[in-house]
Enzyme design. Structure first.
Site, PDB file in Angstrom:
ATOM      1  N   GLY A  80       0.792  -1.225   0.000  1.00  0.00           N
ATOM      2  CA  GLY A  80       0.000   0.000   0.000  1.00  0.00           C
ATOM      3  C   GLY A  80       0.821   1.271   0.000  1.00  0.00           C
ATOM      4  NE  ARG A 139      10.169  -2.424   3.283  1.00  0.00           N
ATOM      5  CZ  ARG A 139       9.128  -2.796   4.011  1.00  0.00           C
ATOM      6  NH1 ARG A 139       9.239  -2.848   5.332  1.00  0.00           N
ATOM      7  NH2 ARG A 139       7.972  -3.113   3.453  1.00  0.00           N
ATOM      8  CG  ASP A 186      -0.415  -8.489   6.229  1.00  0.00           C
ATOM      9  OD1 ASP A 186      -1.109  -8.986   7.133  1.00  0.00           O
ATOM     10  OD2 ASP A 186      -0.109  -7.283   6.201  1.00  0.00           O
ATOM     11  CG  ASN A 187       2.974  -7.344   8.912  1.00  0.00           C
ATOM     12  OD1 ASN A 187       3.000  -6.825   7.795  1.00  0.00           O
ATOM     13  ND2 ASN A 187       2.295  -6.822   9.914  1.00  0.00           N
TER      14      ASN A 187
END
Length: 493
Positions: A100, A180, A260-261
């Site tokens: 997102g 990152r 999702d993490n």
């Protein structure tokens, strides 16, 4: 690959780009450029990560780097895209999610993906603005590099750019873009996405990509009758177990362990409302948005297993029978228990197991919790005590001195069976002096908000070598001040 947007200039980084994830096809992502960030300025960078990518660290100080890594330019030869995934959030199926506010720039020839976080809205932003704020971006930059220095698998942070652009969270903050780096940003949720939609072709394509790129041994293992997909699940379970054991040993709370993490490579990913324990409180909740305590510190091991069950369910169309999936997942509890025991023993200077070690460790953890002893300071003082023979600074941390004395007697009897000099050396390499406590990060954040980056850079240097003494910097490893008790970390970033 479509041409770069004419609205943005291109920057030649000198990197040779691969696009293996992009080549999976449009079902996996959406190509789009970043949204430019007004008046960007440099905040911090990691020379080590720059060299890892084949970049000259000095180049990061140029305007080209500033424009590229703030989203105001595109990498020549890159391919910017946001990936789609789904997932369970706080134990509830959330449906389609996706990047997102993150954009993949591409993959370097070293096999490392570079991603901008906070680069603007994407088709997966839902109601979000696609931006990141300076506060949380500083926390993620510092913690990414700190975890790497602790030897804990993690995404890395190349650089951080700020902007005066306002971003509304609980209050109005300023924007930032974090660059990152990881071998892959694929999550459990990528597999859940295609499984939930019945897109078995894409699910198989993704699994084959992950196996061939990151787990090639799954193709040749004799386990599960040569079933590579079950072998993949087992390998991910093992990596995840090792990771969670490292979190528990060092006192790290992730704070938002949604599927999702969770990295398919067993990396620490998506630093949001994380915290390193101050006092040892097993039921500590670091995320004030977690009203039910789902992601409390002592629940992290079981949550990780629950997430693996979700991944197993997603892989069911490929891996076969439920019994096969269950067998693959049994790697998690076995690996976790062994890994945690090994790491806790090392924290005590015990390089090899001995009868009674488990009881010794559990008695200590109970005592630490009952007295609310400062976690990082206790372990570091204990390491120095074994080295010096003076345990009085450790005993001063306990209110129940009798219980401490009783445990110390048992520990002393165990130490008599090992070389104390070697034990102390192991402990000083295992128990860090410096970790990114909330109050340490907060001081760096407040100074940076005033335009003073010196504290941030000091903390970065200390965390890069967390087991060293760093004379003159003891204040950064001291007890948290009273005001730190009022710090609240949420999912908002």
């Amino acid at each position: 690959m479509p041409p770069a947007s004419p609205a943005l200039p291109t920057v030649d980084t000198g990197l040779a780009w691969n696009h293996r994830f992009a080549d999976l096809g449009p079902a996996f992502h959406t190509r789009l450029p970043p949204t430019p960030l007004p008046a960007p300025y440099p905040v911090a960078h990691s020379p080590e990560v720059a060299r890892l990518l084949g970049l000259d660290p000095a180049w990061l100080a140029t305007d080209d780097a500033l424009q590229l890594f703030s989203g105001n330019a595109l990498p020549a030869g890159g391919d910017t895209l946001a990936s789609v995934y789904s997932g369970h959030q706080f134990g509830v199926w959330a449906g389609q999610l996706g990047d997102g506010r993150a954009l993949l720039l591409g993959e370097t020839e070293q096999g490392l993906e570079i991603q901008l976080k906070g680069a603007g809205r994407t088709p997966y932003s839902r109601m979000g603005d696609g931006r990141a704020v300076l506060r949380s971006s500083i926390r993620e930059f510092l913690c990414s590099e700190a975890m790497h220095a602790l030897g804990i698998p993690t995404t890395r942070a190349l650089c951080l750019m700020g902007s005066p652009a306002p971003v509304l969270r609980e209050s109005v903050e300023t924007a930032a873009v974090l660059t990152r780096v990881a071998p892959s940003f694929i999550r459990f949720g990528h597999f859940e996405h295609f499984a939930a939609r019945g897109q078995t072709t894409e699910l198989r394509q993704l699994a084959d990509y992950v196996i061939d790129r990151y787990y090639p041994a799954c193709r040749t293992t004799p386990d599960f009758g040569g079933n590579a997909y079950a072998a993949l699940l087992q390998a991910v379970a093992q990596r995840t177990a090792e990771l969670i054991a490292q979190w528990q040993a060092v006192g790290f709370c992730h704070g938002v362990m949604n599927t999702d993490n969770m990295s398919i490579l067993g990396l620490t990913i998506d630093y949001g409302p994380f915290q390193f324990l101050d006092t040892f409180a097993p039921s500590h909740i670091c995320n004030h948005s977690d009203t039910q305590g789902r992601y409390a510190f002592d629940r992290q091991p079981s949550v990780a297993y629950w997430n693996l069950l979700c991944l197993g369910q997603a892989l069911h169309p490929l891996a076969g029978e439920v019994d096969t999936i269950r067998a693959a997942l049994q790697a998690y509890p076995r690996t976790f228990q062994d890994a945690l025991a090994r790491r806790l023993q090392a924290k005590l200077g015990l390089s090899s197991p001995h009868e009674g070690d488990e009881a010794l460790v559990q008695a200590l953890l109970t005592l630490l919790a009952q007295d609310g002893v400062d976690h990082p300071i206790f372990w570091r003082r204990l390491a120095h005590a074994v080295d010096s023979g003076d345990f009085s600074p450790v005993g001063a941390l306990f209110s129940n001195r009798a219980a401490w004395a009783a445990w110390l007697l048992s520990y002393s009897e165990r130490l008599a069976l090992v070389d104390k000099a070697l034990a102390a050396k192991l402990m000083l390499k295992t128990n860090p002096k410096f970790v990114l406590r909330n109050h340490v990060a907060e001081q760096a954040i407040r100074a940076a908000a005033r335009g003073d980056m010196a504290p941030l850079h000091t903390v970065q240097r200390l965390l890069a070598h967390p087991f060293d003494e760093h004379p003159g910097h003891d204040a950064w490893a001291d007890f948290p001040p009273d005001w730190a008790a009022h710090l609240a970390i949420s999912c908002s970033s």
